[in-house]
Design an enzyme around this catalytic site. Structure first.
Site, PDB file in Angstrom:
ATOM      1  N   THR A  48       0.827  -1.207   0.000  1.00  0.00           N
ATOM      2  CA  THR A  48       0.000   0.000   0.000  1.00  0.00           C
ATOM      3  C   THR A  48       0.862   1.259   0.000  1.00  0.00           C
ATOM      4  OG1 THR A  48      -1.678  -1.232   1.217  1.00  0.00           O
ATOM      5  CG2 THR A  48      -1.906   1.162   1.189  1.00  0.00           C
ATOM      6  N   TYR A 136       5.679 -12.025   4.941  1.00  0.00           N
ATOM      7  CA  TYR A 136       4.533 -11.518   4.184  1.00  0.00           C
ATOM      8  C   TYR A 136       4.277 -12.451   3.011  1.00  0.00           C
ATOM      9  CZ  TYR A 136       1.814  -7.952   1.545  1.00  0.00           C
ATOM     10  OH  TYR A 136       0.861  -7.261   0.846  1.00  0.00           O
ATOM     11  N   LYS A 164       2.122 -12.013   7.931  1.00  0.00           N
ATOM     12  CA  LYS A 164       1.013 -11.277   7.333  1.00  0.00           C
ATOM     13  C   LYS A 164       0.482 -12.148   6.208  1.00  0.00           C
ATOM     14  CE  LYS A 164      -0.419  -7.232   4.681  1.00  0.00           C
ATOM     15  NZ  LYS A 164      -0.016  -6.020   3.940  1.00  0.00           N
ATOM     16  N   VAL A 204      -3.222  -6.320   9.402  1.00  0.00           N
ATOM     17  CA  VAL A 204      -2.457  -5.276   8.737  1.00  0.00           C
ATOM     18  C   VAL A 204      -3.355  -4.798   7.603  1.00  0.00           C
ATOM     19  CG1 VAL A 204      -0.375  -4.653   7.480  1.00  0.00           C
ATOM     20  CG2 VAL A 204      -0.257  -6.348   9.330  1.00  0.00           C
TER      21      VAL A 204
END
Length: 294
Positions: A48, A136, A164, A204
């Site tokens: 993001t 991640y 994540k 998250v």
């Protein structure tokens, strides 16, 4: 359930000025606002945060500026993932110097390494600093899944403390939760409550950039034992979550469009991304208003 980085983490956008340069004042304002409205942690320079199009120097400057803005009121997790193990370890050391509390490391993308190479990559990065590391897993972007068995092996590394999860494999998530002490964070907003209910540590969230308090309220209700209210609050947020994350546009584009419409720091996206069209921005603003009034 462990929460090394808090429960409610925002995958924060990286604000830019109208000319496209890094907006550190805007980043400090947004970070302080997010923490004031319920975020325990801020993930900087993740997907993001447009990490592929920000420089190493910009990443370090962003960490330092946000650290100054939020102090010790929130944990700062620095996204440092690249397709190059050497470069990733360099970014890890720079993030530590700049004041990060932890590292978000995506699996190496584009080259599609096998699982033993993915495991070696994470171990080398984890050995590079004293910061705890969040693995991640986002195969839709990297082209390679981090297999649950690989995560189970990585759990024995003392510096690897969290995941994540953007794999959309809920069974695999429960498998890792059952067999490790890793903190497991939802990386897709539609899974925030579901993963939390089976032992996850929190989320998250990209959508937290615009409604941090509404998303935190879901977990707060669950922790208070009011599971019906938690479910209802998650359901109320679903239309905005869907619009932000499923509009055939990256969440970075949609959430920046909404932040700009709300007169909050965001600015443009960097190429090759392009701004959302006015109709999309209007829809997002309308859904945000509906949620605020619900």
């Amino acid at each position: 359930m462990t929460t090394p980085f808090g429960r409610t983490l925002c995958a924060m956008i990286t604000p830019f000025t109208a000319s496209g340069t890094l907006d550190l004042d805007g980043a400090q304002f947004l970070a302080a606002r997010l923490v004031g409205h319920g975020c325990d942690g801020l993930v900087l320079s993740g997907t993001t945060g447009e990490s592929p199009t920000t420089t190493d120097a910009e990443k370090s400057a962003l960490i330092a500026a946000v650290r100054e803005a939020v102090g010790d009121r929130a944990r700062i997790v620095a996204g440092i993932g690249t397709p190059d193990t050497r470069h990733t370890t360099e970014l890890a050391r720079e993030a530590e110097k700049a004041g990060a509390d932890g590292l978000l490391v995506v699996s190496p993308y584009y080259s599609r390494p096998p699982q033993d190479a993915i495991e070696a990559h994470f171990r080398e990065v984890a050995d590079a600093t004293g910061l705890p590391l969040m693995v991640y897993d986002v195969p839709a972007r990297t082209g390679t899944r981090i297999a649950p068995e690989t995560i189970l092996r990585l759990a024995d590394h003392p510096g690897i403390v969290a995941v994540k999860d953007c794999s959309n494999d809920f069974l695999a998530a429960q498998k890792v939760l059952a067999r490790t002490d890793l903190a497991y964070y939802a990386g897709c907003d539609e899974h925030n409550l579901a993963l939390y209910a089976v032992g996850g540590s929190g989320y998250v969230s990209t959508v937290a950039n615009v409604v941090p308090d509404r998303l935190r309220a879901v977990l707060d209700a669950f922790d208070a034992g009011d599971t019906a209210r938690a479910a209802r609050l998650q359901q109320l947020a679903t239309p905005l979550i869907e619009a932000v994350m499923s509009a055939d546009l990256p969440g970075t584009v949609t959430v920046k469009a909404l932040l700009n419409a709300l007169a909050l720091p965001a600015g443009p996206v960097r190429a090759p991304l392009r701004a959302a069209d006015p109709a999309t921005a209007d829809t997002l603003l309308s859904l945000h208003a509906d949620l605020s009034e619900a």
